[in-house]
Design a protein around this motif. Structure first.
Motif, PDB file in Angstrom:
ATOM      1  N   LYS A  99     -12.662 -50.267  -9.803  1.00 47.97           N
ATOM      2  CA  LYS A  99     -13.992 -50.344  -9.211  1.00 47.97           C
ATOM      3  C   LYS A  99     -13.916 -49.845  -7.766  1.00 47.97           C
ATOM      4  N   ASN A 100     -14.758 -48.876  -7.449  1.00 46.49           N
ATOM      5  CA  ASN A 100     -14.767 -48.337  -6.097  1.00 46.49           C
ATOM      6  C   ASN A 100     -15.661 -49.177  -5.195  1.00 46.49           C
ATOM      7  N   ARG A 101     -15.462 -49.025  -3.867  1.00 42.59           N
ATOM      8  CA  ARG A 101     -16.319 -49.755  -2.942  1.00 42.59           C
ATOM      9  C   ARG A 101     -17.766 -49.293  -3.087  1.00 42.59           C
ATOM     10  N   LYS A 102     -18.683 -50.193  -2.821  1.00 47.10           N
ATOM     11  CA  LYS A 102     -20.104 -49.908  -3.002  1.00 47.10           C
ATOM     12  C   LYS A 102     -20.572 -48.847  -2.014  1.00 47.10           C
ATOM     13  N   GLN A 103     -21.314 -47.873  -2.534  1.00 47.31           N
ATOM     14  CA  GLN A 103     -21.847 -46.785  -1.704  1.00 47.31           C
ATOM     15  C   GLN A 103     -23.189 -47.205  -1.102  1.00 47.31           C
ATOM     16  N   PRO A 104     -23.533 -46.666   0.052  1.00 51.42           N
ATOM     17  CA  PRO A 104     -24.841 -46.995   0.649  1.00 51.42           C
ATOM     18  C   PRO A 104     -25.993 -46.459  -0.201  1.00 51.42           C
ATOM     19  N   THR A 105     -27.156 -47.032   0.007  1.00 48.97           N
ATOM     20  CA  THR A 105     -28.350 -46.574  -0.703  1.00 48.97           C
ATOM     21  C   THR A 105     -28.651 -45.123  -0.321  1.00 48.97           C
ATOM     22  N   ILE A 106     -29.073 -44.345  -1.311  1.00 48.43           N
ATOM     23  CA  ILE A 106     -29.383 -42.925  -1.079  1.00 48.43           C
ATOM     24  C   ILE A 106     -30.622 -42.806  -0.205  1.00 48.43           C
ATOM     25  N   THR A 107     -30.496 -41.995   0.852  1.00 49.27           N
ATOM     26  CA  THR A 107     -31.621 -41.792   1.764  1.00 49.27           C
ATOM     27  C   THR A 107     -32.390 -40.534   1.369  1.00 49.27           C
ATOM     28  N   GLN A 108     -33.611 -40.415   1.886  1.00 45.46           N
ATOM     29  CA  GLN A 108     -34.442 -39.261   1.572  1.00 45.46           C
ATOM     30  C   GLN A 108     -33.812 -37.964   2.085  1.00 45.46           C
ATOM     31  N   GLU A 109     -33.056 -38.062   3.199  1.00 45.05           N
ATOM     32  CA  GLU A 109     -32.418 -36.876   3.769  1.00 45.05           C
ATOM     33  C   GLU A 109     -31.351 -36.295   2.832  1.00 45.05           C
ATOM     34  N   GLU A 110     -30.819 -37.125   1.939  1.00 45.18           N
ATOM     35  CA  GLU A 110     -29.774 -36.673   1.019  1.00 45.18           C
ATOM     36  C   GLU A 110     -30.353 -35.994  -0.226  1.00 45.18           C
ATOM     37  N   ILE A 111     -31.665 -36.092  -0.388  1.00 43.87           N
ATOM     38  CA  ILE A 111     -32.332 -35.438  -1.519  1.00 43.87           C
ATOM     39  C   ILE A 111     -32.997 -34.194  -0.957  1.00 43.87           C
ATOM     40  N   TYR A 112     -32.437 -33.041  -1.271  1.00 48.22           N
ATOM     41  CA  TYR A 112     -32.763 -31.809  -0.564  1.00 48.22           C
ATOM     42  C   TYR A 112     -34.117 -31.207  -0.948  1.00 48.22           C
ATOM     43  N   PHE A 113     -34.684 -31.623  -2.070  1.00 51.47           N
ATOM     44  CA  PHE A 113     -35.976 -31.075  -2.498  1.00 51.47           C
ATOM     45  C   PHE A 113     -36.609 -32.025  -3.514  1.00 51.47           C
ATOM     46  N   PRO A 114     -37.888 -31.848  -3.798  1.00 52.33           N
ATOM     47  CA  PRO A 114     -38.572 -32.750  -4.748  1.00 52.33           C
ATOM     48  C   PRO A 114     -37.906 -32.729  -6.124  1.00 52.33           C
ATOM     49  N   VAL A 115     -37.865 -33.903  -6.752  1.00 47.04           N
ATOM     50  CA  VAL A 115     -37.216 -34.055  -8.048  1.00 47.04           C
ATOM     51  C   VAL A 115     -38.269 -33.978  -9.154  1.00 47.04           C
ATOM     52  N   PRO A 116     -38.055 -33.135 -10.203  1.00 53.83           N
ATOM     53  CA  PRO A 116     -39.001 -33.106 -11.329  1.00 53.83           C
ATOM     54  C   PRO A 116     -39.188 -34.491 -11.949  1.00 53.83           C
ATOM     55  N   ALA A 117     -40.300 -34.676 -12.628  1.00 52.71           N
ATOM     56  CA  ALA A 117     -40.727 -36.008 -13.078  1.00 52.71           C
ATOM     57  C   ALA A 117     -39.694 -36.746 -13.916  1.00 52.71           C
ATOM     58  N   ASN A 118     -39.064 -36.060 -14.868  1.00 50.52           N
ATOM     59  CA  ASN A 118     -38.138 -36.780 -15.754  1.00 50.52           C
ATOM     60  C   ASN A 118     -36.673 -36.632 -15.352  1.00 50.52           C
ATOM     61  N   TRP A 119     -36.438 -36.165 -14.107  1.00 48.13           N
ATOM     62  CA  TRP A 119     -35.081 -36.095 -13.567  1.00 48.13           C
ATOM     63  C   TRP A 119     -34.762 -37.398 -12.830  1.00 48.13           C
ATOM     64  N   GLY A 120     -33.488 -37.563 -12.511  1.00 44.79           N
ATOM     65  CA  GLY A 120     -33.067 -38.691 -11.698  1.00 44.79           C
ATOM     66  C   GLY A 120     -32.080 -38.215 -10.653  1.00 44.79           C
ATOM     67  N   TYR A 121     -31.579 -39.141  -9.868  1.00 45.97           N
ATOM     68  CA  TYR A 121     -30.544 -38.759  -8.902  1.00 45.97           C
ATOM     69  C   TYR A 121     -29.608 -39.933  -8.683  1.00 45.97           C
ATOM     70  N   ALA A 122     -28.383 -39.608  -8.374  1.00 42.47           N
ATOM     71  CA  ALA A 122     -27.351 -40.623  -8.134  1.00 42.47           C
ATOM     72  C   ALA A 122     -26.190 -39.956  -7.424  1.00 42.47           C
ATOM     73  N   ARG A 123     -25.313 -40.775  -6.868  1.00 40.09           N
ATOM     74  CA  ARG A 123     -24.110 -40.211  -6.264  1.00 40.09           C
ATOM     75  C   ARG A 123     -23.171 -39.766  -7.380  1.00 40.09           C
ATOM     76  N   LEU A 124     -22.364 -38.734  -7.073  1.00 40.05           N
ATOM     77  CA  LEU A 124     -21.509 -38.154  -8.103  1.00 40.05           C
ATOM     78  C   LEU A 124     -20.612 -39.195  -8.761  1.00 40.05           C
ATOM     79  N   GLU A 125     -20.122 -40.173  -8.005  1.00 44.14           N
ATOM     80  CA  GLU A 125     -19.217 -41.164  -8.597  1.00 44.14           C
ATOM     81  C   GLU A 125     -19.937 -42.100  -9.556  1.00 44.14           C
ATOM     82  N   ASP A 126     -21.280 -42.149  -9.505  1.00 47.22           N
ATOM     83  CA  ASP A 126     -22.036 -42.983 -10.445  1.00 47.22           C
ATOM     84  C   ASP A 126     -22.304 -42.248 -11.746  1.00 47.22           C
ATOM     85  N   ILE A 127     -22.010 -40.937 -11.762  1.00 47.57           N
ATOM     86  CA  ILE A 127     -22.235 -40.131 -12.969  1.00 47.57           C
ATOM     87  C   ILE A 127     -20.911 -39.704 -13.580  1.00 47.57           C
TER      88      ILE A 127
END
Length: 581
Positions: free
Chosen positions: A85-113
């Motif tokens: 188990k890795n250390r907990k990552q901080p909550t994703i900020t809006q600055e880390e999402i580079y553009f609008p996400v399509p409706a049925n897409w999601g986002y997460a940090r690479l280690e969560d996928i």
């Protein structure tokens, strides 16, 4: 507008926009970058990861559900102690999402996928037999290349395997040096990794390796800009794990991969066609210009030039074609085809007699040592028919030579003086009046280096540069040189004419260079001073220098206009990209 339409409507922009590569380093054979096609590839990737490449399908299982299923798989692996188990990552900020996400897409940090790891940071001892140790250089071609790899022992390999066991379909990612170059592992050979990121799957059935590979190519460009380090930039494992990925539904990932593969294949075709066209264009230029330097009379020469001049604007449209034209001008100067002959000029044989007399007097006065006489020039050595009044001469018979050396670096009294100490790294211009390093008068008095007077010809005779070039320059003040250089001290020859001649026979000089098995290049004195040159009268030398300078200036103007045009094309390409996004 569809991507296919974007490509076809702007096909001329993609294929004609090129960028000259930096001249630094031991250059690649390709001196231009197909900037338009490179930017098109980047655009395709960006449209893919933004959800703009294929239509959205509302019946796809949303990425949010996919992320939940992946999280369950990850939790089970941690519970079963198969992964840590890795250390907990901080909550994703809006600055880390580079553009609008399509409706049925999601986002997460690479280690969560994905299960993100890296290889060893140690340097296992190389062995003659064992397991390959893959580093960033083995990914640089965009494929996993084990042709140049160190082997390590089974014991060291097993230690690395505990940290990062590589399986088929995993993805490797260079973390140091050339960041990125992700590759999908498509072999079953066991190997270890060092300073390389490793992407594994919590459940292979919930992932599309090819989509991850394309996403990492896109992400690598962002990571390069954010990377730490100086000479060796790097991205840490923490940064890699924490990078935010915009994730489409699994079904859309597969559709995106199909479309990207199709469009990248089209880019490959465009690239191949463009390179073939560029090579064919350069070949045509070289063939036509070679007709000017072939054994031809004045009438045939004019006919050949007429053929070129009728298509001048179409022929000289690249830096390489203009460079070839410049070299041809220098060759024509060397051959006496650049300016008309004047029967009233003093024959060059008289000039060479004066040079020989002056050299003999220097020997008699013990100012220089008597050198071994150079052999008579045979008919086979004469590369072309001489113009009337010209004469053949060995290079070494035009003056006398001096070598160089390096005063002791440990003696501070030898360094930091007013006298330029010229080495090959200073030979990047036609006239030398300064150098990176300087020596003192004391160095000249107490060591073997000799002062070389103004208007002497300097040449590089040892170094890797001789594999493709022959640097020459004239001194504009007294200098000394290092041991990789030679100097010709001369009178009764127009200095700029001799510079033109030596630049004009650059290719012939490169052909004389000896290359050792480990790559060292050297032009030995016996070959250098025996080179055969065509010498005209002094008056003709000055005319040739003047005409050569005039024509080379026109070539430089052509290059300047070409660069302006290329810059405009670059801006146009970038504008089309920005509009598409």
């Amino acid at each position: 507008m569809s991507v296919e339409r974007l490509i076809t409507d702007n096909i001329d922009v993609w294929t004609s926009t090129v960028k000259t590569k930096s001249a630094s380093g031991r250059g690649s054979s390709k001196k231009i970058e197909l900037y338009g096609i490179k930017k098109l590839r980047e655009l395709i990737l960006e449209l893919a990861v933004r959800g703009k490449l294929v239509p959205q399908d509302p019946t796809d299982e949303p990425a949010s559900v996919l992320l939940e299923r992946i999280a369950e798989e990850k939790a089970q692996l941690i519970k079963d102690k198969k992964i840590k188990k890795n250390r907990k990552q901080p909550t994703i900020t809006q600055e880390e999402i580079y553009f609008p996400v399509p409706a049925n897409w999601g986002y997460a940090r690479l280690e969560d996928i994905y299960d993100v790891r890296d290889g060893t940071h140690d340097s296992p001892k190389p062995t003659l037999e064992g397991y390959p140790l893959v580093t960033s250089k083995n990914l640089s071609s965009g494929k996993l290349d084990l042709s140049d790899v160190k082997l390590i022992s089974k014991e060291d390999h097993l230690k690395v395997q505990e940290r990062s066991c590589v399986d088929r379909d995993d993805i490797l990612f260079a973390m140091i040096g050339s960041i990125g170059n992700p590759v999908i592992v498509d072999i079953d050979v066991e190997f270890s990794i060092k300073n390389v990121g490793l992407f594994k799957y919590y459940n292979r059935l919930l992932s599309c390796p090819n989509y991850l590979n394309y996403f990492l190519k896109y992400a690598a460009e962002i990571m390069k800009k954010q990377s730490a380090g100086g000479v060796q930039p790097f991205v840490s494992l923490g940064k890699l794990r924490g990078f935010v990925m915009l994730l489409p539904p699994l079904a859309e990932q597969n559709r995106i991969v199909t479309k990207v593969d199709e469009l990248m294949s089209l880019c490959d075709q465009l690239e191949q066609q463009t390179e073939t066209s560029i090579e064919a264009h350069q070949t045509l230029v070289e063939v036509l210009l070679n007709t000017l330097t072939s054994r031809a009379d004045a009438q045939e020469l004019m006919q050949n030039w007429q053929r070129i001049s009728e298509h001048f604007d179409a022929l000289f449209t690249t830096e390489k074609s203009i460079d070839t034209l410049k070299q041809t001008i220098l060759q024509l100067a060397v051959m006496g085809k650049l300016v008309p002959q004047d029967p009233n000029d003093e024959p060059a044989v008289k000039l060479l007699e004066r040079i020989a007399e002056e050299k003999a007097q220097l020997i008699k006065d013990k100012k220089i040592k008597k050198q071994k006489a150079l052999p008579e020039i045979s008919e086979d050595e004469k590369p072309f028919d001489l113009p009337s009044g010209w004469e053949w001469s060995r290079f070494g018979d035009l003056g006398y030579d001096l070598g160089g050396g390096t005063p002791s670096k440990g003696n501070s009294e030898y360094w930091g003086g007013p006298i330029p100490w010229v080495s090959p790294k200073d030979m990047k211009r036609d006239y030398i009046d300064s150098a990176i390093d300087n020596v003192t008068d004391k160095a000249i008095l107490e060591t073997t280096i000799k002062l070389i007077p103004e208007n002497s010809l300097l040449m590089v005779v040892r170094g890797m540069i001789l594999a493709h070039s022959f640097p020459v320059a004239l001194t504009k003040k007294s200098v000394v040189i290092n041991q990789d250089m030679k100097a010709l001290i001369f009178n009764n020859i127009e200095p700029e004419f001799l510079l033109v001649v030596m630049k004009g026979i650059k290719n012939e000089m490169v052909d004389l260079v000896d290359r050792s098995s480990h790559g060292t290049c050297k032009l030995v004195s016996d070959k250098l001073w025996n080179v055969v040159l065509a010498i005209p009268s002094l008056r003709q030398q000055r005319q040739i220098v003047e005409k050569t300078s005039e024509l080379l200036n026109i070539c430089d103007q052509l290059k300047a206009r070409l660069k302006e045009s290329q810059t405009t094309q670059l801006h146009l390409t970038d504008a089309i990209i920005d509009k598409a996004l």
